[in-house]
Design an enzyme around this catalytic site. Sequence first.
Site, PDB file in Angstrom:
ATOM      1  N   GLY A   1       0.823  -1.202   0.000  1.00 50.30           N
ATOM      2  CA  GLY A   1       0.000   0.000   0.000  1.00 50.30           C
ATOM      3  C   GLY A   1       0.854   1.247   0.000  1.00 50.30           C
ATOM      4  O   GLY A   1       1.984   1.256   0.499  1.00 50.30           O
ATOM      5  N   GLY A  38       0.222   5.630   0.444  1.00 46.24           N
ATOM      6  CA  GLY A  38      -0.689   6.746   0.637  1.00 46.24           C
ATOM      7  C   GLY A  38       0.048   7.981   1.082  1.00 46.24           C
ATOM      8  O   GLY A  38       1.276   7.988   1.216  1.00 46.24           O
ATOM      9  N   GLY A  39      -0.714   9.058   1.309  1.00 51.36           N
ATOM     10  CA  GLY A  39      -0.109  10.325   1.671  1.00 51.36           C
ATOM     11  C   GLY A  39       0.539  10.314   3.034  1.00 51.36           C
ATOM     12  O   GLY A  39       1.378  11.166   3.331  1.00 51.36           O
ATOM     13  N   MET A  40       0.160   9.386   3.909  1.00 51.85           N
ATOM     14  CA  MET A  40       0.728   9.347   5.253  1.00 51.85           C
ATOM     15  C   MET A  40       1.764   8.250   5.405  1.00 51.85           C
ATOM     16  O   MET A  40       2.220   7.996   6.515  1.00 51.85           O
ATOM     17  CB  MET A  40      -0.385   9.164   6.293  1.00 51.85           C
ATOM     18  CG  MET A  40      -1.321  10.349   6.376  1.00 51.85           C
ATOM     19  SD  MET A  40      -2.416  10.232   7.799  1.00 51.85           S
ATOM     20  CE  MET A  40      -3.594  11.515   7.396  1.00 51.85           C
ATOM     21  N   VAL A  48       2.845   1.010   3.238  1.00 49.98           N
ATOM     22  CA  VAL A  48       2.538  -0.191   4.018  1.00 49.98           C
ATOM     23  C   VAL A  48       3.252  -1.364   3.363  1.00 49.98           C
ATOM     24  O   VAL A  48       3.169  -1.556   2.141  1.00 49.98           O
ATOM     25  CB  VAL A  48       1.023  -0.453   4.090  1.00 49.98           C
ATOM     26  CG1 VAL A  48       0.742  -1.691   4.943  1.00 49.98           C
ATOM     27  CG2 VAL A  48       0.294   0.752   4.655  1.00 49.98           C
ATOM     28  N   LYS A  54       3.649  -0.054   8.685  1.00 49.47           N
ATOM     29  CA  LYS A  54       3.475   1.255   8.051  1.00 49.47           C
ATOM     30  C   LYS A  54       4.686   2.104   8.368  1.00 49.47           C
ATOM     31  O   LYS A  54       5.038   2.296   9.544  1.00 49.47           O
ATOM     32  CB  LYS A  54       2.197   1.935   8.534  1.00 49.47           C
ATOM     33  CG  LYS A  54       2.094   3.403   8.092  1.00 49.47           C
ATOM     34  CD  LYS A  54       0.680   3.936   8.150  1.00 49.47           C
ATOM     35  CE  LYS A  54      -0.094   3.523   6.934  1.00 49.47           C
ATOM     36  NZ  LYS A  54      -1.372   4.257   6.775  1.00 49.47           N
ATOM     37  N   ASP A 106      -9.203  10.507  11.117  1.00 46.06           N
ATOM     38  CA  ASP A 106      -9.215  10.058   9.720  1.00 46.06           C
ATOM     39  C   ASP A 106     -10.110   8.834   9.561  1.00 46.06           C
ATOM     40  O   ASP A 106      -9.701   7.800   9.036  1.00 46.06           O
ATOM     41  CB  ASP A 106      -7.791   9.761   9.245  1.00 46.06           C
ATOM     42  CG  ASP A 106      -7.692   9.731   7.722  1.00 46.06           C
ATOM     43  OD1 ASP A 106      -8.592  10.289   7.054  1.00 46.06           O
ATOM     44  OD2 ASP A 106      -6.724   9.155   7.202  1.00 46.06           O
TER      45      ASP A 106
END
Length: 751
Positions: free
Chosen positions: A26, A28-30, A33, A48, A151
């Site tokens: 994965g 993403g912006g944060m 993963v 993560k 979130d």
Amino acid sequence: MEQEQQVGAVPSLSMIGRYRVLRRIGRGGMGDVWLCEDPRLHRQVAIKTLPSHSQGDQEFVTRFEREAEAAASLAHPHILSVHDYGKQTMLDGSVVTYIVMSYIQGGTLADRIAYYEQRRMMPPLFEMLSLLEQAAQAIDYVHKKRLIHRDIKPANMLLRDNDWVLLADFGIARIVSDADHMTQGNLLAGTPGYMAPEQASGKATIASDNYSLAVIIYQLSTGRLPFQGETALATMMQHQLQPPPAPRQFNPALTPAFEQILLQGLEKDPNQRPAQAVDFVSQLKRALTDISFQPTALSTIRDLSALNFHEDSTITEVSPEEKQRQRQQLTRRRVLWGLGGTTAAVVVSGAGLDIWEYFTHRPPDQVALTAPTSISARPTQSGPNQPVLVLTGHEREASSLLWSRNSLISIDQDTMTLLWDIGRLQQYPDRAPGKPFYSARLAGTPASDDLKSLLSFYLASSPDGQKIAIFNTAIVQGKSTQIITCTADLQAPRKLDVQQVQYFAGAAWLQSNYLVGLGQFGNISDTRKYSYALYVIDPAEPRRQWVLKAEQLANVLVSIPYQITSVNRILADPTKGSSLLAVQYNNQITVGQVTISDKAYWRARGHISVPMNMQRMAWTPDGKSLLAVYGTTNADMNKWSLGIIPIQNVLSSTSQKAVQPVSELTLPDFPTIADEYTCIAATSRMVAIGDSRGEISIWKLSTDSASSSPPTKLRTSGIQAAVQQLSWSQDGKWLAASFVDQQSSILIWKL
């Protein structure tokens, strides 16, 4: 789009701490993963990694450790477990922080939504609400810990075994948000489509999480998000300024009550939103299945002052030089926008979603969806030992279940009695939204709040099966109307006035056509001033009533004492023509007969004694045996047994000595003494036992013994709440179980 690695992004890794990297799963912006292997425990985990920072950025590392430790301390069945966390120095001198979590392979709620969108279908709303009710439990739990998620969105709701939700990424949004706070003055993290208005201005409360939950429900019930701008900024401004479109204009099948409750969750003012996520979702479920449901006022943070807090976001001041260095690391994943004179940045988290592309491309046109959808009593999985029906409709758990021909009757703690046509439900398990699964209902008068926790409600069937009696249907201080009789399809209710009894602890309809209840008399608040006695009433002539108190039971082998620690229930012999009655109290059972002439008389026929802590008893349908579940639980012992007592042994006993069980099956122990077996039901061939962990086991049964072979364990569709009641159909082919879960579920197996 050009392929360019972001500043601060994590490069390809082979090891993260002690964990061997298998592949990236994965982005993403944060953070990213990774699927990894733990060589010490020989298991796969998900890790993560957050955007990299310089070695000198001690403030971020301290903040990360604080939030990761808080996330790791959360222990809830619907929160993804955090196993470990740490930091790793890269070859370029930067530091990568990481969080180690359980690896869940079932995808996310976002994946489930995408599945239905691709097929231009609406998701089954009741099933989706049941999943979100699990997430709501996790949200309420975290809020009580004085934490805010920040979130809440479908991509952060992981699915295990297809029907078990695990809420993920606690603390991630706050870590990134606080990191931005140091460089931009007031920067935030979240996802624009789900972000509450006040969260965009840095004033997140628990109501912000509940707003995001309401957005998800809006999306599931209408097939679209309430606000969809061409850019992230436009979307967030719509959340700030525009009212949400009425949900029923997109899905007319929704009830007005459902729309009313949902729009409260989307209030602009956080003080007007529901403060408790579980109550919010529970009322939506009720409004979805009960077209006559009238919503009750949902508590807000003004009502619950303990939840009216803001998380402390105080950041230690850093030097101007350090601030300047960090400003230079800002990448184009941050979009600056003006809000009320304050500069803010938004960091969007998405599974496998490139943030820059999200901001610079218009969202795809809304897929045309077929509406309305249906709800279904069909379980999510089928196969051996799986239930064939999952029934919902009660507000509280069903405390009594009774089979009547091919239907099941249930009554809950609010005296709502429901009739379920099991044969037809299995043939036609789907319902339009707003149409309940039950085919008839009968509402009683609820007990006062101070008595609700003390009461159970009982159902008894007449010998010919044409009528039922409902005990404890109303409690009023000083006067009680506590029995209702009606037809087996819940029609023609008739109240029977009962005097003196505070409540009933058991009920039976004798073959002689008299009703018998085990009544509690005296001051319920003073254990020194109340007693139990048999209360007999003639349903044909309700003025004929008798009370058989302890001192009147002259020939009882061991009379019911004036003070009783525990009175669980009474059972009538189910065989036709029998007048036997079994009365359970403490660790004893007395078998006897009630006879009526001008007065009522009790004749004891025998007495049974079992070891300590008898939980429940059952009578086999052939009337040949009584079964009892009992145990010894203390710090040194946790032993449970099933005792089998042939009735003939009791009736033929000529001495005053109590009869002991003829055979005894040792039941599995529990890991803690807090757990216990809660209910039992039997056919002539099988016995089912439920426990406080939500497990139901079935053993084979003969006349004088139960099989010592391993029991059959029934699957419960992911429910992990106590089993409240069990009931077999008369032919022994169907088993019903009620659970103390948030949905007050009733499961049906065909065995």
